[in-house]
Enzyme design. Structure first.
Site, mmCIF file in Angstrom:
data_model
loop_
_atom_site.group_PDB
_atom_site.id
_atom_site.type_symbol
_atom_site.label_atom_id
_atom_site.label_comp_id
_atom_site.label_asym_id
_atom_site.label_seq_id
_atom_site.Cartn_x
_atom_site.Cartn_y
_atom_site.Cartn_z
ATOM 1 N NE ARG A 230 -4.321 -1.168 -0.045
ATOM 2 C CZ ARG A 230 -4.536 -2.141 -0.908
ATOM 3 N NH1 ARG A 230 -3.578 -2.502 -1.745
ATOM 4 N NH2 ARG A 230 -5.697 -2.765 -0.957
ATOM 5 C CD GLU A 259 -2.894 3.854 -5.716
ATOM 6 O OE1 GLU A 259 -3.900 3.266 -6.187
ATOM 7 O OE2 GLU A 259 -1.988 3.234 -5.124
ATOM 8 C CG HIS A 278 -3.174 -0.106 -7.213
ATOM 9 N ND1 HIS A 278 -3.597 0.551 -6.071
ATOM 10 C CD2 HIS A 278 -3.207 -1.429 -6.884
ATOM 11 C CE1 HIS A 278 -3.877 -0.326 -5.120
ATOM 12 N NE2 HIS A 278 -3.643 -1.541 -5.597
#
Length: 321
Positions: A230, A259, A278
């Site tokens: 993360r 993000e 991601h």
């Protein structure tokens, strides 16, 4: 028989829930409508696992679903004090992402060791420049995170001949796969030994900001750092400083503090840093696999059987048995 209501947060693209036809009423919500629809739901599927809407909506009060499932491995985007305290069961997508993420990490390790980026750049310049690259076999990796993802990464790296030290929340001296799983307090002593440092742990209060200036300062100048856990586990400005100052050799980030990554983020221009959006666990067909996993678990829930992948809400992950 009373028809259960399954509320789905996010619908782009909508999950394939055909098997629920005639068994459950499926309705969709977005961040603006979730709070109003939440009291009507028996089950909540967090299909948009990048949203914070569940945390915000949960505090509004009223009836709450008996079960919340997130289509992700991490649960940090939905856990909040109210959800932790009440009796709602939380499950995650454990089992879908482990091997794809492990393959992604292995690909990064090989690409860095063999300087694929340099080869692509020299090809673009039409330059013939012979170089020597690193051997992967015999190098050492420290993988932070002893859950299914960290274990899959460790096993895949071991298959490449890499010596792997796995770090978890607590020590396991007789682990069947790794022999010894190190406790988190052993990380400081392990970092100076690592050629590869891979972050694959869940985001908790203990892991937030784990990789900071001090951690990067303990790594070898030749070390490479990879984060597939993360974003908030890494202090990004400290990583930038370490890379620009050659405190470590290279890094790869698939997750970020914010993000999507802003176009004006300094990370885009940092030398020897690979950025991906991601996507390390997202392979062809992954959405179908997530939907099938949820429906399989729904079958168990409807039959009164124990659910799979139940999260310990206080720990923030599914405990390893």
């Amino acid at each position: 028989m009373t028809e259960n209501t399954v509320l789905v947060l996010g619908s782009d693209p909508p999950p394939k829930l055909d098997r629920l036809s005639g068994r459950a009423k499926v309705i969709f919500a977005d961040e603006t409508t979730l709070a109003g629809q939440l009291p009507t739901a028996d089950v909540l599927l967090a299909w948009d696992f990048t949203s914070d809407a569940i945390r915000d909506a949960w505090a509004a009060g009223g009836p709450r679903p008996a079960w919340v499932h997130t289509a992700s491995a991490g649960v940090d985007r939905l856990l909040c004090p109210g959800l932790i305290e009440d009796e709602t069961v939380v499950t995650n997508a454990r089992g879908v992402f482990e091997q794809p993420i492990a393959e992604y990490v292995a690909g990064l390790v090989i690409a860095m060791a063999k300087d694929f980026y340099g080869s692509w750049e020299l090809q673009r310049q039409r330059r013939w420049q012979h170089r020597e690259t690193l051997r992967v076999a015999g190098s050492r990796a420290v993988v932070v995170g002893s859950g299914p993802i960290g274990r899959a990464i460790g096993q895949t790296l071991k298959a490449l001949g890499i010596k792997v030290d796995l770090v978890g929340r607590r020590e396991r001296p007789d682990d069947p796969q790794f022999g010894l799983v190190h406790a988190s307090d052993a990380l400081d002593g392990l970092l100076p030994t690592a050629d590869w440092v891979v972050c694959a742990a869940p985001l908790t209060e203990e892991t937030r900001g784990l990789f900071d200036r001090r951690a990067f300062g303990r790594m070898k100048e030749s070390a490479r750092f990879i984060n597939v856990g993360r974003g908030p586990m890494v202090i990004e400005k400290d990583l930038v400083e370490a890379l620009r100052g050659w405190g470590i050799a290279a890094a790869a980030l698939d997750v970020f503090q914010q993000e999507p990554l802003d176009t004006d983020s300094p990370l885009w221009d940092v030398p020897h840093l690979i950025i991906s959006p991601h996507m390390c666990g997202d392979t062809l067909g992954w959405r179908d696999a997530l939907a099938e996993q949820f429906v399989d678990n729904y079958d168990r829930w409807a039959a009164g059987e124990p659910l799979l992948n139940v999260v310990d809400k206080r720990l923030g992950y599914v405990p390893v048995q």
